[in-house]
Design a protein around this motif. Structure first.
Motif, PDB file in Angstrom:
ATOM      1  N   ASN A   1       0.852  -1.173   0.000  1.00 12.59           N
ATOM      2  CA  ASN A   1       0.000   0.000   0.000  1.00 12.59           C
ATOM      3  C   ASN A   1       0.900   1.239   0.000  1.00 12.59           C
ATOM      4  OD1 ASN A   1      -1.745   2.126   0.552  1.00 12.59           O
ATOM      5  ND2 ASN A   1      -3.041   0.883   1.889  1.00 12.59           N
ATOM      6  N   TRP A   2       1.249   1.713  -1.184  1.00 17.13           N
ATOM      7  CA  TRP A   2       2.209   2.805  -1.324  1.00 17.13           C
ATOM      8  C   TRP A   2       1.694   4.101  -0.716  1.00 17.13           C
ATOM      9  CZ3 TRP A   2       6.667   0.893  -1.916  1.00 17.13           C
ATOM     10  CH2 TRP A   2       6.870  -0.237  -2.691  1.00 17.13           C
ATOM     11  N   ASP A   3       0.396   4.357  -0.825  1.00 16.61           N
ATOM     12  CA  ASP A   3      -0.173   5.570  -0.224  1.00 16.61           C
ATOM     13  C   ASP A   3      -0.012   5.561   1.287  1.00 16.61           C
ATOM     14  OD1 ASP A   3      -1.085   6.871  -2.565  1.00 16.61           O
ATOM     15  OD2 ASP A   3      -2.870   5.603  -2.624  1.00 16.61           O
ATOM     16  N   LEU A   4      -0.241   4.418   1.909  1.00 13.57           N
ATOM     17  CA  LEU A   4      -0.112   4.309   3.359  1.00 13.57           C
ATOM     18  C   LEU A   4       1.347   4.460   3.782  1.00 13.57           C
ATOM     19  CD1 LEU A   4      -1.397   3.780   6.118  1.00 13.57           C
ATOM     20  CD2 LEU A   4      -1.086   1.319   5.684  1.00 13.57           C
ATOM     21  N   ILE A   5       2.250   3.797   3.080  1.00 13.86           N
ATOM     22  CA  ILE A   5       3.686   3.902   3.401  1.00 13.86           C
ATOM     23  C   ILE A   5       4.148   5.350   3.253  1.00 13.86           C
ATOM     24  CG2 ILE A   5       6.014   3.219   2.687  1.00 13.86           C
ATOM     25  CD1 ILE A   5       4.713   0.496   1.839  1.00 13.86           C
ATOM     26  N   PHE A   6       3.724   6.000   2.184  1.00 14.20           N
ATOM     27  CA  PHE A   6       4.077   7.402   1.963  1.00 14.20           C
ATOM     28  C   PHE A   6       3.560   8.267   3.106  1.00 14.20           C
ATOM     29  CE2 PHE A   6       3.246  11.671   0.490  1.00 14.20           C
ATOM     30  CZ  PHE A   6       4.402  11.996  -0.205  1.00 14.20           C
ATOM     31  N   ALA A   7       2.291   8.111   3.462  1.00 12.36           N
ATOM     32  CA  ALA A   7       1.685   8.934   4.515  1.00 12.36           C
ATOM     33  C   ALA A   7       2.381   8.725   5.862  1.00 12.36           C
ATOM     34  CB  ALA A   7       0.192   8.625   4.631  1.00 12.36           C
ATOM     35  N   ILE A   8       2.649   7.484   6.211  1.00  9.69           N
ATOM     36  CA  ILE A   8       3.288   7.202   7.505  1.00  9.69           C
ATOM     37  C   ILE A   8       4.689   7.790   7.563  1.00  9.69           C
ATOM     38  CG2 ILE A   8       4.243   5.348   8.952  1.00  9.69           C
ATOM     39  CD1 ILE A   8       1.775   3.665   8.105  1.00  9.69           C
ATOM     40  N   THR A   9       5.499   7.535   6.555  1.00 14.90           N
ATOM     41  CA  THR A   9       6.883   8.023   6.589  1.00 14.90           C
ATOM     42  C   THR A   9       6.935   9.541   6.487  1.00 14.90           C
ATOM     43  OG1 THR A   9       7.115   7.588   4.214  1.00 14.90           O
ATOM     44  CG2 THR A   9       7.934   5.884   5.736  1.00 14.90           C
ATOM     45  N   ASN A  10       6.067  10.125   5.683  1.00 13.30           N
ATOM     46  CA  ASN A  10       6.049  11.573   5.523  1.00 13.30           C
ATOM     47  C   ASN A  10       5.642  12.258   6.828  1.00 13.30           C
ATOM     48  OD1 ASN A  10       6.457  13.705   3.541  1.00 13.30           O
ATOM     49  ND2 ASN A  10       4.284  14.128   3.801  1.00 13.30           N
ATOM     50  N   ASN A  11       4.586  11.778   7.461  1.00 21.54           N
ATOM     51  CA  ASN A  11       4.132  12.372   8.718  1.00 21.54           C
ATOM     52  C   ASN A  11       5.130  12.141   9.844  1.00 21.54           C
ATOM     53  OD1 ASN A  11       1.761  13.503   7.687  1.00 21.54           O
ATOM     54  ND2 ASN A  11       0.662  11.580   7.926  1.00 21.54           N
ATOM     55  N   TYR A  12       5.755  10.978   9.855  1.00 18.33           N
ATOM     56  CA  TYR A  12       6.762  10.693  10.869  1.00 18.33           C
ATOM     57  C   TYR A  12       7.956  11.638  10.716  1.00 18.33           C
ATOM     58  CZ  TYR A  12       9.819   8.121  13.973  1.00 18.33           C
ATOM     59  OH  TYR A  12      10.662   7.777  15.000  1.00 18.33           O
ATOM     60  N   ALA A  13       8.403  11.834   9.482  1.00 19.47           N
ATOM     61  CA  ALA A  13       9.516  12.755   9.237  1.00 19.47           C
ATOM     62  C   ALA A  13       9.139  14.173   9.666  1.00 19.47           C
ATOM     63  CB  ALA A  13       9.920  12.732   7.764  1.00 19.47           C
ATOM     64  N   LEU A  14       7.927  14.586   9.377  1.00 19.47           N
ATOM     65  CA  LEU A  14       7.474  15.920   9.784  1.00 19.47           C
ATOM     66  C   LEU A  14       7.508  16.059  11.304  1.00 19.47           C
ATOM     67  CD1 LEU A  14       6.415  18.688   9.036  1.00 19.47           C
ATOM     68  CD2 LEU A  14       4.112  17.719   8.968  1.00 19.47           C
ATOM     69  N   LEU A  15       7.104  15.032  12.025  1.00 17.28           N
ATOM     70  CA  LEU A  15       7.184  15.050  13.488  1.00 17.28           C
ATOM     71  C   LEU A  15       8.636  15.233  13.942  1.00 17.28           C
ATOM     72  CD1 LEU A  15       6.017  14.653  16.347  1.00 17.28           C
ATOM     73  CD2 LEU A  15       6.292  12.175  15.977  1.00 17.28           C
ATOM     74  N   MET A  16       9.554  14.524  13.311  1.00 18.39           N
ATOM     75  CA  MET A  16      10.977  14.649  13.677  1.00 18.39           C
ATOM     76  C   MET A  16      11.482  16.062  13.400  1.00 18.39           C
ATOM     77  SD  MET A  16      12.022  11.833  15.008  1.00 18.39           S
ATOM     78  CE  MET A  16      10.404  11.585  15.707  1.00 18.39           C
ATOM     79  N   TRP A  17      11.040  16.659  12.287  1.00 21.02           N
ATOM     80  CA  TRP A  17      11.437  18.035  11.964  1.00 21.02           C
ATOM     81  C   TRP A  17      10.895  19.019  12.995  1.00 21.02           C
ATOM     82  CZ3 TRP A  17      14.951  20.143   8.899  1.00 21.02           C
ATOM     83  CH2 TRP A  17      15.492  19.364   7.883  1.00 21.02           C
ATOM     84  N   LEU A  18       9.666  18.827  13.435  1.00 29.29           N
ATOM     85  CA  LEU A  18       9.092  19.710  14.461  1.00 29.29           C
ATOM     86  C   LEU A  18       9.874  19.604  15.767  1.00 29.29           C
ATOM     87  CD1 LEU A  18       5.291  19.195  13.746  1.00 29.29           C
ATOM     88  CD2 LEU A  18       6.648  21.275  13.337  1.00 29.29           C
ATOM     89  N   ILE A  19      10.239  18.378  16.126  1.00 28.40           N
ATOM     90  CA  ILE A  19      11.060  18.179  17.330  1.00 28.40           C
ATOM     91  C   ILE A  19      12.400  18.874  17.156  1.00 28.40           C
ATOM     92  CG2 ILE A  19      12.316  16.443  18.680  1.00 28.40           C
ATOM     93  CD1 ILE A  19       9.868  14.563  18.131  1.00 28.40           C
ATOM     94  N   LEU A  20      13.030  18.687  16.009  1.00 27.13           N
ATOM     95  CA  LEU A  20      14.332  19.303  15.749  1.00 27.13           C
ATOM     96  C   LEU A  20      14.247  20.826  15.817  1.00 27.13           C
ATOM     97  CD1 LEU A  20      17.309  18.974  14.961  1.00 27.13           C
ATOM     98  CD2 LEU A  20      16.574  18.958  12.568  1.00 27.13           C
ATOM     99  N   ALA A  21      13.208  21.396  15.263  1.00 30.52           N
ATOM    100  CA  ALA A  21      13.094  22.856  15.199  1.00 30.52           C
ATOM    101  C   ALA A  21      12.712  23.478  16.531  1.00 30.52           C
ATOM    102  CB  ALA A  21      12.078  23.261  14.132  1.00 30.52           C
ATOM    103  N   PHE A  22      11.840  22.815  17.298  1.00 27.97           N
ATOM    104  CA  PHE A  22      11.247  23.493  18.450  1.00 27.97           C
ATOM    105  C   PHE A  22      11.566  22.900  19.821  1.00 27.97           C
ATOM    106  CE2 PHE A  22       8.474  24.494  14.812  1.00 27.97           C
ATOM    107  CZ  PHE A  22       8.645  25.868  14.812  1.00 27.97           C
ATOM    108  N   ALA A  23      11.990  21.652  19.888  1.00 30.27           N
ATOM    109  CA  ALA A  23      12.286  21.044  21.191  1.00 30.27           C
ATOM    110  C   ALA A  23      13.646  21.530  21.696  1.00 30.27           C
ATOM    111  CB  ALA A  23      12.279  19.523  21.079  1.00 30.27           C
ATOM    112  N   PRO A  24      13.852  21.461  22.996  1.00 23.03           N
ATOM    113  CA  PRO A  24      15.186  21.801  23.521  1.00 23.03           C
ATOM    114  C   PRO A  24      16.233  20.867  22.895  1.00 23.03           C
ATOM    115  CG  PRO A  24      13.600  21.537  25.307  1.00 23.03           C
ATOM    116  CD  PRO A  24      12.921  21.085  24.050  1.00 23.03           C
TER     117      PRO A  24
END
Length: 153
Positions: A3-26
């Motif tokens: 399910n390429w759409d599901l794999i894309f959505a999961i990895t994309n959203n997970y990466a975005l979460l990591m970017w938010l942590i990188l940008a805003f977390a201590p």
């Protein structure tokens, strides 16, 4: 069938979460380590788990067979398929997050304020090499010699 759409959505959203942590977390060691192993590492593992069966033909990515990286037409065919576009995007996500983590650590080391780092991190997330170039240009402002400004250390 993957399910390429599901794999894309999961990895994309997970990466975005990591970017938010990188940008805003201590920027504590535990948080940076988590972004490195939990973000870059897990996304790289996802990439490996997909690219190996895709390259060997064990999984059909929708490109009509084993990808051909030796010609432009072969790469176009791969990237125009659901599996190829998904694995290609994960490739970008992994390397852009790795570069973003490196930039954030170095920017902290050289005393650049977070408000100045966040737009550069956004450029790295969205436009990869352009964001890296912006950071390298910014580093010139803190060094007397060109070599000191561009060595990755």
């Amino acid at each position: 069938m993957m399910n390429w759409d599901l794999i894309f959505a999961i990895t994309n959203n997970y990466a975005l979460l990591m970017w938010l942590i990188l940008a805003f977390a201590p920027r504590r060691t535990a948080i940076l380590t988590g972004v490195f192993y939990g973000g870059v590492g897990l996304l790289a593992a996802a990439y490996a788990l997909i690219i190996i069966p895709l390259m060997t033909g064990l999984v059909d990515g929708g490109s009509g067979g084993v990808p051909d990286f030796t010609t432009l037409a072969g790469v176009q065919q791969l990237l125009s398929s659901p599996g190829g576009a998904t694995v290609g995007w994960i490739h970008y996500l992994v390397f852009d997050l790795f570069v973003g983590l490196w930039v954030a650590r170095k920017a902290d080391k050289y005393g650049f304020a977070r408000w100045l780092q966040i737009p550069i991190l956004l450029f790295i997330l969205m436009l990869g090499p352009l964001g890296l170039l912006l950071y390298l240009l910014l580093r010139f402002t803190r060094h007397n010699k060109v070599a000191d400004a561009v060595l990755p250390e």
